[in-house]
Design a protein around this motif. Structure first.
Motif, PDB file in Angstrom:
ATOM      1  N   UNK A  39       0.921  -1.210  -0.041  1.00 28.32           N
ATOM      2  CA  UNK A  39       0.028  -0.081   0.074  1.00 28.32           C
ATOM      3  C   UNK A  39       0.892   1.301  -0.188  1.00 28.32           C
ATOM      4  N   UNK A  40       0.680   2.202  -0.850  1.00 29.03           N
ATOM      5  CA  UNK A  40       1.692   3.434  -1.108  1.00 29.03           C
ATOM      6  C   UNK A  40       0.822   4.555  -0.969  1.00 29.03           C
ATOM      7  N   UNK A  41       1.392   5.404  -0.139  1.00 31.19           N
ATOM      8  CA  UNK A  41       0.877   6.760   0.142  1.00 31.19           C
ATOM      9  C   UNK A  41       1.875   7.976  -0.073  1.00 31.19           C
ATOM     10  N   UNK A  42       1.818   8.598  -0.985  1.00 28.05           N
ATOM     11  CA  UNK A  42       2.494   9.867  -1.105  1.00 28.05           C
ATOM     12  C   UNK A  42       2.152  10.974  -0.502  1.00 28.05           C
ATOM     13  N   UNK A  43       2.258  11.543   0.568  1.00 30.36           N
ATOM     14  CA  UNK A  43       1.540  12.435   1.448  1.00 30.36           C
ATOM     15  C   UNK A  43       2.156  13.931   0.840  1.00 30.36           C
ATOM     16  N   UNK A  44       2.901  13.866  -0.163  1.00 33.95           N
ATOM     17  CA  UNK A  44       2.955  15.372  -0.846  1.00 33.95           C
ATOM     18  C   UNK A  44       2.237  15.655  -1.908  1.00 33.95           C
ATOM     19  N   UNK A  45       2.197  14.470  -2.803  1.00 35.34           N
ATOM     20  CA  UNK A  45       1.188  14.652  -3.751  1.00 35.34           C
ATOM     21  C   UNK A  45      -0.184  14.460  -3.538  1.00 35.34           C
ATOM     22  N   UNK A  46      -0.556  13.546  -2.518  1.00 34.47           N
ATOM     23  CA  UNK A  46      -1.770  13.513  -2.124  1.00 34.47           C
ATOM     24  C   UNK A  46      -1.842  13.537  -0.567  1.00 34.47           C
ATOM     25  N   UNK A  47      -1.884  14.878  -0.151  1.00 29.80           N
ATOM     26  CA  UNK A  47      -1.679  15.057   1.365  1.00 29.80           C
ATOM     27  C   UNK A  47      -3.200  14.422   1.975  1.00 29.80           C
ATOM     28  N   UNK A  48      -3.190  14.141   3.079  1.00 28.72           N
ATOM     29  CA  UNK A  48      -4.504  13.793   3.751  1.00 28.72           C
ATOM     30  C   UNK A  48      -4.830  15.290   4.757  1.00 28.72           C
ATOM     31  N   UNK A  49      -5.917  15.559   4.707  1.00 32.41           N
ATOM     32  CA  UNK A  49      -6.335  16.938   5.325  1.00 32.41           C
ATOM     33  C   UNK A  49      -5.966  16.835   7.112  1.00 32.41           C
ATOM     34  N   UNK A  50      -5.561  17.673   7.631  1.00 36.33           N
ATOM     35  CA  UNK A  50      -5.520  17.912   9.066  1.00 36.33           C
ATOM     36  C   UNK A  50      -7.043  17.721   9.874  1.00 36.33           C
ATOM     37  N   UNK A  51      -6.567  16.909  11.032  1.00 33.53           N
ATOM     38  CA  UNK A  51      -8.096  16.774  11.612  1.00 33.53           C
ATOM     39  C   UNK A  51      -8.632  18.003  11.925  1.00 33.53           C
ATOM     40  N   UNK A  80     -10.402   4.650   6.860  1.00 35.69           N
ATOM     41  CA  UNK A  80      -9.831   4.010   5.673  1.00 35.69           C
ATOM     42  C   UNK A  80      -8.210   4.130   5.951  1.00 35.69           C
ATOM     43  N   UNK A  81      -7.613   5.194   6.244  1.00 31.91           N
ATOM     44  CA  UNK A  81      -6.378   5.256   6.728  1.00 31.91           C
ATOM     45  C   UNK A  81      -5.887   4.275   8.016  1.00 31.91           C
ATOM     46  N   UNK A  82      -6.846   3.937   8.723  1.00 30.49           N
ATOM     47  CA  UNK A  82      -6.435   3.024  10.124  1.00 30.49           C
ATOM     48  C   UNK A  82      -6.549   1.685   9.389  1.00 30.49           C
ATOM     49  N   UNK A  83      -7.450   1.480   8.661  1.00 24.19           N
ATOM     50  CA  UNK A  83      -7.512   0.079   7.858  1.00 24.19           C
ATOM     51  C   UNK A  83      -6.323  -0.174   7.326  1.00 24.19           C
ATOM     52  N   UNK A  84      -5.788   0.491   6.612  1.00 25.64           N
ATOM     53  CA  UNK A  84      -4.508   0.426   5.940  1.00 25.64           C
ATOM     54  C   UNK A  84      -3.449  -0.129   7.146  1.00 25.64           C
ATOM     55  N   UNK A  85      -3.537   0.550   8.136  1.00 30.17           N
ATOM     56  CA  UNK A  85      -2.426   0.409   9.071  1.00 30.17           C
ATOM     57  C   UNK A  85      -2.771  -0.986   9.580  1.00 30.17           C
ATOM     58  N   UNK A  86      -3.964  -1.386   9.755  1.00 28.77           N
ATOM     59  CA  UNK A  86      -4.178  -2.712  10.587  1.00 28.77           C
ATOM     60  C   UNK A  86      -3.925  -3.994   9.250  1.00 28.77           C
ATOM     61  N   UNK A  87      -4.001  -3.504   8.148  1.00 33.51           N
ATOM     62  CA  UNK A  87      -3.604  -4.711   6.958  1.00 33.51           C
ATOM     63  C   UNK A  87      -2.286  -4.843   6.909  1.00 33.51           C
ATOM     64  N   UNK A  88      -1.574  -3.830   7.370  1.00 37.48           N
ATOM     65  CA  UNK A  88       0.006  -4.112   7.105  1.00 37.48           C
ATOM     66  C   UNK A  88       0.764  -4.568   8.194  1.00 37.48           C
ATOM     67  N   UNK A  89       1.511  -5.630   7.900  1.00 38.03           N
ATOM     68  CA  UNK A  89       2.350  -6.314   8.724  1.00 38.03           C
ATOM     69  C   UNK A  89       3.656  -5.459   8.942  1.00 38.03           C
TER      70      UNK A  89
END
Length: 216
Positions: A39-51, A80-89
């Protein structure tokens, strides 16, 4: 370790050392695991919003409550972001040192996932591994020491709160001369190879342990 979560947060896509090294590590990881997921996330090109208020209000709402559209979207993204964390080993994180801390985009990601689902019980992600590749623009030894004291300590503390205590932190500091820069890069690559070898050995040992437990 069937899934790897790979995150880049450098805001200099071209020539970024942290991006180069995370990509090399992930490529080596893939080479030994045909068909396993990254699972790849580029936080510069596709930043997630601040809480913001929408997420805070959505997480505080009673179960089954009807949420406004803005709160629904905020909660869905965080989940969804948390689901990615749980999916990853395991996690591979490219996190440059920015004013002794982490890039704002990476802090926003941390804030999105630092919720009860992850933090409960002393951290719900126990057993996972993390590799942090940090880069530092300051070649001064005092700057490197300050980065190690704050940046590494901060990330170990946050990941530890998630339950991730197996954290490898690799720092590459800018060197004034090309030869020194090449040496620093090679030292980092050696550390990454050693990390991958250890991860592989741990995985093989865990796989052998499962049949032994079944036989017992």
């Amino acid at each position: 370790m069937n899934t790897l979560l790979h995150i880049d947060s450098s805001f200099t896509p071209r020539g970024s050392v942290s991006r180069k090294l995370t990509a090399e590590f992930v490529s080596a990881w893939r080479a030994e695991r045909a068909g396993e997921k990254v699972i790849y996330r580029d936080l510069d090109r596709a930043p997630v919003p601040a809480v913001d208020h929408d997420l805070v209000a959505a997480t505080a709402a009673a179960p089954g409550a009807l949420l406004p559209d803005g709160q629904k979207r905020a909660l869905a993204l965080s989940n969804h972001l948390i689901d990615e964390l749980f999916e990853a080993g395991a996690l591979v994180l490219g996190v440059p040192v920015t004013a002794f801390s982490v890039p704002a985009t990476f802090k926003a990601w941390l804030d999105q996932v630092a919720r009860d689902r992850v933090l409960r019980g002393g951290g719900a992600l126990k057993g996972r591994k993390a590799l942090v590749i940090a880069t530092l623009g300051d070649s001064d030894p005092s700057g490197k020491a300050a980065a190690r004291a704050f940046h590494e300590g901060y990330l170990r503390q946050v990941l530890g709160a998630f339950g991730i205590t197996d954290v490898t932190w690799v720092l590459v500091a800018r060197a004034p001369a090309p030869e020194a820069a090449a040496l620093a890069l090679e030292e980092a690559r050696l550390a990454l190879r050693a990390t991958l070898e250890r991860w592989n050995a741990d995985e093989e040992a865990a796989a052998r342990e499962v049949p032994n437990k079944a036989a017992a």
